[in-house]
Motif scaffolding. Structure first.
Motif, PDB file in Angstrom:
ATOM      1  N   TYR A 176      70.038 -11.665   0.880  1.00 20.67           N
ATOM      2  CA  TYR A 176      70.879 -10.877  -0.021  1.00 20.67           C
ATOM      3  C   TYR A 176      72.197 -10.497   0.663  1.00 20.67           C
ATOM      4  O   TYR A 176      72.299 -10.460   1.893  1.00 20.67           O
ATOM      5  N   ASN A 224      69.506  -7.381   4.973  1.00 25.42           N
ATOM      6  CA  ASN A 224      68.172  -7.902   4.677  1.00 25.42           C
ATOM      7  C   ASN A 224      67.088  -7.216   5.510  1.00 25.42           C
ATOM      8  O   ASN A 224      65.944  -7.101   5.072  1.00 25.42           O
ATOM      9  N   TYR A 227      66.651  -3.905   3.715  1.00 30.49           N
ATOM     10  CA  TYR A 227      65.915  -4.195   2.482  1.00 30.49           C
ATOM     11  C   TYR A 227      64.418  -4.335   2.775  1.00 30.49           C
ATOM     12  O   TYR A 227      63.572  -3.790   2.056  1.00 30.49           O
ATOM     13  N   LYS A 228      64.093  -5.072   3.831  1.00 28.48           N
ATOM     14  CA  LYS A 228      62.685  -5.284   4.206  1.00 28.48           C
ATOM     15  C   LYS A 228      62.016  -3.959   4.578  1.00 28.48           C
ATOM     16  O   LYS A 228      60.874  -3.695   4.186  1.00 28.48           O
ATOM     17  N   LYS A 231      61.410  -1.981   1.409  1.00 26.88           N
ATOM     18  CA  LYS A 231      60.416  -2.595   0.529  1.00 26.88           C
ATOM     19  C   LYS A 231      58.998  -2.471   1.084  1.00 26.88           C
ATOM     20  O   LYS A 231      58.069  -2.093   0.367  1.00 26.88           O
ATOM     21  N   ILE A 251      65.775  -1.662  -5.018  1.00 24.27           N
ATOM     22  CA  ILE A 251      65.707  -1.597  -3.554  1.00 24.27           C
ATOM     23  C   ILE A 251      67.008  -2.081  -2.940  1.00 24.27           C
ATOM     24  O   ILE A 251      67.522  -1.495  -1.980  1.00 24.27           O
ATOM     25  N   LEU A 252      67.582  -3.137  -3.518  1.00 25.07           N
ATOM     26  CA  LEU A 252      68.856  -3.649  -3.007  1.00 25.07           C
ATOM     27  C   LEU A 252      69.984  -2.650  -3.272  1.00 25.07           C
ATOM     28  O   LEU A 252      70.898  -2.491  -2.444  1.00 25.07           O
ATOM     29  N   THR A 255      69.598   0.027  -0.673  1.00 27.80           N
ATOM     30  CA  THR A 255      70.018  -0.544   0.608  1.00 27.80           C
ATOM     31  C   THR A 255      71.539  -0.591   0.703  1.00 27.80           C
ATOM     32  O   THR A 255      72.137  -0.220   1.729  1.00 27.80           O
ATOM     33  N   SER A 256      72.176  -1.052  -0.353  1.00 23.62           N
ATOM     34  CA  SER A 256      73.636  -1.152  -0.357  1.00 23.62           C
ATOM     35  C   SER A 256      74.291   0.225  -0.260  1.00 23.62           C
ATOM     36  O   SER A 256      75.303   0.409   0.441  1.00 23.62           O
TER      37      SER A 256
END
Length: 284
Positions: A176, A224, A227-228, A231, A251-252, A255-256
């Motif tokens: 991502y 990423n 993100y992991k 998640k 989730i993204l 994260t952003s």
């Protein structure tokens, strides 16, 4: 007597094999069954001891006849004769033929004795030679077997096949990129305030969880990796997994938003934790 022993052995084996099966199905072994098992095992041990005592008594009773048989020239020096010698007190099979034989030379008055190596040691040594030849031939000459490095590589490859290569595979890193649209960052901010602020603070300054606004990361600061972490969480560290509670896009978005706070330097920020890392932007 032998039928009784076989019956006890079969019953004990049946109970021993039934034990793990009962444990797998969650059934507990009752006290009467446990008592019966110990009774059967004790009886089996007692029967074996009785057989051993009878065997020793029989050998003691027949020792004169065994000695006569052992002294026969056709029996004495054979392999079966040496085994028979153990029953009549001759330990050549274990100790060897030559014991404390005085050699015909000495040094400064010190006499040298000769003793055979124990046969069991010699035969064991010969067996290691045969094994070494077979090992070298099998692994290094014919190259039929796998060496340790090849076995390790094969096991790792097999283990990798057992891990499903799906979006829910925690070992498969996503590709991502950071969302920059105002709508996505606004949604991420709202989700952060609802779900993440209790541990990381309203401005991500860090409370129970680490400060998310500096350049130090415990589990990676690239989009990423973050993100992991969001998640799947981190077992044993208090970071819960948000998979199943938030969608992949949410989730993204969180994260952003977290990455957009880099360098914001909020008040009362928690000291840095982890390794210094400049977040990298991954390409699709």
């Amino acid at each position: 007597m032998s039928r009784h022993c076989l019956a006890l052995s079969g019953a004990a084996a049946l109970l021993l094999t039934a034990g793990p099966a009962a444990a797998q199905t969650g059934a507990a072994v009752s006290d009467p069954q446990r008592a019966m098992l110990w009774f059967l095992l004790s009886t089996l041990v007692l029967v074996l001891l009785v057989f051993l005592l009878l065997f020793v008594a029989l050998i003691s009773w027949m020792r004169p006849q065994l000695r006569q048989l052992y002294n026969l020239p056709t029996v004495h020096d054979t392999w079966s004769g040496r085994v028979l010698g153990l029953l009549v007190g001759d330990a050549r099979l274990v100790k060897g033929e030559v014991r404390d034989e005085l050699l015909d030379h000495n040094y400064d008055g010190i006499h040298e004795f000769d003793n055979d190596l124990p046969p069991w040691w010699k035969y064991g040594f010969y067996l290691t030679i045969v094994f070494a030849i077979g090992y070298v031939g099998y692994y290094h000459v014919l190259k039929t077997g796998q060496l340790q490095g090849a076995e390790y590589a094969a096991e790792m490859q097999q283990a990798a096949l057992l891990v499903a290569s799906t979006p829910d595979d925690p070992n498969q890193l996503t590709t991502y990129t950071v969302l920059t649209a105002p709508a996505d960052l606004s949604t991420g901010k709202s989700l952060f305030a609802t779900n993440c602020a209790p541990c990381h603070g309203a401005n991500a300054e860090g409370k129970v969880g680490p400060n998310l606004t500096d350049e130090y990361w415990l589990h990676g600061g690239e989009v990423n990796h973050v993100y992991k972490t969001v998640k799947y969480g981190v077992n044993g560290k208090g970071m819960v997994a948000w998979k199943g509670k938030l969608s992949g896009k949410q989730i993204l978005q969180v994260t952003s938003y977290v990455l957009s706070l880099q360098g914001s330097k909020p008040a009362n920020a928690k000291p840095p934790q982890g390794e210094k890392e400049a977040p990298a932007v991954a390409k699709r």
